[in-house]
Design a protein around this motif. Structure first.
Motif, mmCIF file in Angstrom:
data_model
loop_
_atom_site.group_PDB
_atom_site.id
_atom_site.type_symbol
_atom_site.label_atom_id
_atom_site.label_comp_id
_atom_site.label_asym_id
_atom_site.label_seq_id
_atom_site.Cartn_x
_atom_site.Cartn_y
_atom_site.Cartn_z
ATOM 1 N N LEU A 255 -7.944 -10.667 -0.193
ATOM 2 C CA LEU A 255 -7.048 -10.648 0.960
ATOM 3 C C LEU A 255 -6.842 -9.239 1.509
ATOM 4 C CD1 LEU A 255 -4.420 -13.178 -0.389
ATOM 5 C CD2 LEU A 255 -6.361 -13.615 1.117
ATOM 6 N N GLN A 256 -7.196 -8.244 0.716
ATOM 7 C CA GLN A 256 -6.984 -6.869 1.179
ATOM 8 C C GLN A 256 -8.291 -6.096 1.166
ATOM 9 O OE1 GLN A 256 -6.250 -3.983 -1.966
ATOM 10 N NE2 GLN A 256 -8.122 -5.168 -1.949
ATOM 11 N N ASN A 257 -9.409 -6.804 1.208
ATOM 12 C CA ASN A 257 -10.666 -6.055 1.197
ATOM 13 C C ASN A 257 -11.005 -5.567 2.603
ATOM 14 O OD1 ASN A 257 -12.012 -8.042 2.579
ATOM 15 N ND2 ASN A 257 -13.449 -8.525 0.945
ATOM 16 N N LEU A 258 -11.983 -4.703 2.640
ATOM 17 C CA LEU A 258 -12.333 -4.005 3.874
ATOM 18 C C LEU A 258 -12.598 -4.957 5.039
ATOM 19 C CD1 LEU A 258 -12.941 -1.109 4.864
ATOM 20 C CD2 LEU A 258 -15.333 -1.496 4.219
ATOM 21 N N SER A 259 -13.332 -6.039 4.785
ATOM 22 C CA SER A 259 -13.732 -6.907 5.896
ATOM 23 C C SER A 259 -12.523 -7.630 6.502
ATOM 24 C CB SER A 259 -14.814 -7.899 5.459
ATOM 25 O OG SER A 259 -14.296 -8.801 4.515
ATOM 26 N N VAL A 260 -11.528 -7.957 5.682
ATOM 27 C CA VAL A 260 -10.311 -8.571 6.226
ATOM 28 C C VAL A 260 -9.473 -7.517 6.965
ATOM 29 C CG1 VAL A 260 -8.111 -9.663 5.639
ATOM 30 C CG2 VAL A 260 -10.216 -10.432 4.531
ATOM 31 N N ALA B 253 -1.985 -5.399 3.832
ATOM 32 C CA ALA B 253 -2.463 -5.072 2.478
ATOM 33 C C ALA B 253 -1.282 -4.986 1.513
ATOM 34 C CB ALA B 253 -3.244 -3.760 2.501
ATOM 35 N N GLN B 254 -0.209 -4.337 1.951
ATOM 36 C CA GLN B 254 0.976 -4.212 1.088
ATOM 37 C C GLN B 254 1.551 -5.573 0.734
ATOM 38 O OE1 GLN B 254 3.438 -1.603 3.415
ATOM 39 N NE2 GLN B 254 2.604 0.263 2.483
ATOM 40 N N ASN B 255 1.638 -6.467 1.705
ATOM 41 C CA ASN B 255 2.189 -7.802 1.434
ATOM 42 C C ASN B 255 1.334 -8.582 0.434
ATOM 43 O OD1 ASN B 255 4.321 -7.398 3.105
ATOM 44 N ND2 ASN B 255 3.455 -8.492 4.853
ATOM 45 N N CYS B 256 0.023 -8.525 0.613
ATOM 46 C CA CYS B 256 -0.875 -9.255 -0.303
ATOM 47 C C CYS B 256 -0.718 -8.733 -1.724
ATOM 48 C CB CYS B 256 -2.337 -9.054 0.086
ATOM 49 S SG CYS B 256 -2.730 -9.656 1.697
ATOM 50 N N ILE B 257 -0.708 -7.433 -1.858
ATOM 51 C CA ILE B 257 -0.666 -6.836 -3.197
ATOM 52 C C ILE B 257 0.710 -7.066 -3.826
ATOM 53 C CG2 ILE B 257 -0.839 -4.682 -4.510
ATOM 54 C CD1 ILE B 257 -2.869 -3.717 -2.366
ATOM 55 N N THR B 258 1.774 -6.890 -3.044
ATOM 56 C CA THR B 258 3.135 -7.077 -3.556
ATOM 57 C C THR B 258 3.330 -8.495 -4.056
ATOM 58 O OG1 THR B 258 3.957 -5.451 -1.996
ATOM 59 C CG2 THR B 258 5.572 -6.981 -2.899
ATOM 60 N N VAL C 269 -6.952 -2.184 -13.441
ATOM 61 C CA VAL C 269 -6.920 -0.756 -13.069
ATOM 62 C C VAL C 269 -7.432 -0.521 -11.639
ATOM 63 C CG1 VAL C 269 -7.904 1.511 -13.636
ATOM 64 C CG2 VAL C 269 -6.868 0.103 -15.444
ATOM 65 N N PRO C 270 -8.576 -1.086 -11.258
ATOM 66 C CA PRO C 270 -9.003 -0.886 -9.862
ATOM 67 C C PRO C 270 -8.026 -1.487 -8.840
ATOM 68 C CG PRO C 270 -10.858 -1.573 -11.229
ATOM 69 C CD PRO C 270 -9.632 -1.749 -12.068
ATOM 70 N N GLN C 271 -7.337 -2.572 -9.196
ATOM 71 C CA GLN C 271 -6.382 -3.154 -8.257
ATOM 72 C C GLN C 271 -5.147 -2.266 -8.114
ATOM 73 O OE1 GLN C 271 -6.878 -5.956 -6.183
ATOM 74 N NE2 GLN C 271 -5.149 -4.912 -5.251
ATOM 75 N N VAL C 272 -4.715 -1.639 -9.202
ATOM 76 C CA VAL C 272 -3.588 -0.700 -9.105
ATOM 77 C C VAL C 272 -3.986 0.506 -8.247
ATOM 78 C CG1 VAL C 272 -2.042 0.851 -10.381
ATOM 79 C CG2 VAL C 272 -2.507 -1.451 -11.265
ATOM 80 N N PHE D 127 -2.722 2.003 -0.794
ATOM 81 C CA PHE D 127 -1.957 1.374 0.295
ATOM 82 C C PHE D 127 -0.455 1.632 0.151
ATOM 83 C CE2 PHE D 127 -5.851 -1.385 0.277
ATOM 84 C CZ PHE D 127 -6.321 -0.989 1.515
ATOM 85 N N LYS D 128 -0.087 2.589 -0.688
ATOM 86 C CA LYS D 128 1.298 3.048 -0.844
ATOM 87 C C LYS D 128 2.274 1.921 -1.194
ATOM 88 C CE LYS D 128 0.363 6.863 2.376
ATOM 89 N NZ LYS D 128 -0.382 7.610 1.337
ATOM 90 N N VAL D 129 1.857 1.049 -2.085
ATOM 91 C CA VAL D 129 2.746 0.001 -2.583
ATOM 92 C C VAL D 129 3.724 0.639 -3.579
ATOM 93 C CG1 VAL D 129 2.840 -2.082 -4.034
ATOM 94 C CG2 VAL D 129 1.062 -1.858 -2.266
ATOM 95 N N ASP D 130 5.014 0.326 -3.438
ATOM 96 C CA ASP D 130 6.025 0.809 -4.380
ATOM 97 C C ASP D 130 5.817 0.106 -5.723
ATOM 98 O OD1 ASP D 130 8.260 1.509 -5.833
ATOM 99 O OD2 ASP D 130 9.639 0.290 -4.638
ATOM 100 N N MET D 131 5.467 0.865 -6.743
ATOM 101 C CA MET D 131 5.157 0.273 -8.053
ATOM 102 C C MET D 131 6.408 0.122 -8.925
ATOM 103 S SD MET D 131 1.961 -0.615 -8.142
ATOM 104 C CE MET D 131 1.684 -0.857 -9.907
#
Lengths: 212, 212
Positions: free
Chosen positions: A110-115, A127-132, A163-166, A172-176
């Motif tokens: 959902l957050q890859n380059l092509s999307v 990207a932030q919403n998908c990852i959060t 690790v690659p997802q983090v 994408f500056k997600v608050d961890m």
């Protein structure tokens, strides 16, 4: 002939496979595929002939070309079983696969380059919403499964995906802050040699300004 | 106690698991989770406690709850190995996994309900583009791997992913003309009992007007 890995330094899917190769001590030649330059070298006729999915990673090994990171990692697991990346107990194996699939199917696509290319200005927010949303579920799951690493105290396929997802989340500056378990495991894994030497900041195609 | 499958009749990911259970002759109780009604029953506190990912399918089995369709199918494969859904040869296993992962990570997540909800008017066009682009690659791959089914002449995990994805394509009115191999394999699989009885048109939660 040595295996050939087609990789892009920043591709989180490529990084998963680089870690697997490093953990299993398989040496390989790396061919960089720049996903940005020339409109994306993965779209060239030459690369499309190699991988019709037009994505990295792809791995030439044992006379065949494999693509899809988890399919590659499973093949390496079956042909180079040591050290193992799946626990012996079927229930623990299922936990590893659940976490890996949650990242590989539920977050990264959902957050890859092509999307993101299609999201224009909303790219960062999307990207932030998908990852959060994915990390909220992941944090809860890890609270049940984790030891030092995602499932117990052995490095598994789940860790190769985490690790690659983090790293993407940080990019994408997600608050961890809300994810202390993810953060702790990520930190422990980054101490391991196989994760260090395969890091995006240390690849042959890493631009000078991003080098560690 | 019988396994309990949490399923939605139209969810392609649920259908994959229903086929695996049918092929392996595992009987189960089905609990419908309506992804539309009440804003989505998967978001209820009760279901979230069961599956933090808030998605179907989920399978309660052997005292644990599993989610992520391929993780569930792999667990069933390891605990109920007959009939097998992965070939014995590692290279053929890798082909099966490549095709399954291409659908499960590369196509379905981009056209699932939660993404489409955010696309508003562009919903149909977005879904068609994702599926078309994925099927172009898949058609090429299958031309190398297929026999009667996706990889050779044995039903595999790849086939469990193919048929529900083709059903999605039809629902989103994708022109299947350019994909003769996909179409042929899909048709052959739909003749098999395990694919028939698990079809979305024959589920306990299928609305009357969509019943076969």
């Amino acid at each position: 002939m040595e295996p050939i890995l087609y990789s892009y330094f920043r591709s989180s899917c490529s990084w998963r496979v680089r870690i697997a190769l490093a953990l299993k001590g398989i040496s390989y030649d790396l061919v960089p595929v720049n996903l940005i330059k020339d409109g994306g070298q993965q779209f060239s006729a030459e690369f499309k002939a190699l991988n019709p999915m037009q994505q990295v990673p792809a791995l030439k090994i044992d006379g065949i070309t494999l693509c899809q990171s988890l399919a590659i990692i499973n093949y390496l697991e079956e042909t180079h079983p040591n050290p193992r990346l799946l626990p012996q107990d079927p229930k623990k194996r299922a936990q590893v696969r659940m976490i890996a699939d949650h990242i590989v199917s539920g977050i990264q696509p959902l957050q890859n380059l092509s999307v993101l290319k299609q999201m224009g200005e909303k790219k960062m927010e999307w990207a932030q919403n998908c990852i959060t949303s994915g990390f909220q579920a992941l944090e809860q799951i890890l609270q049940h499964t984790a030891g030092c690493y995602c499932v117990g105290d052995e490095v598994s396929m789940a860790d190769l995906c985490l690790v690659p997802q983090v790293a993407n989340a940080e990019r994408f500056k997600v608050d961890m802050g809300p994810y202390p378990t993810i953060t702790r495991i990520n930190k422990a894994l980054l101490e391991l040699e196989a994760f260090k030497i395969t890091h995006p900041s240390r690849q042959p195609d890493t631009p000078a300004e991003l080098r560690a």
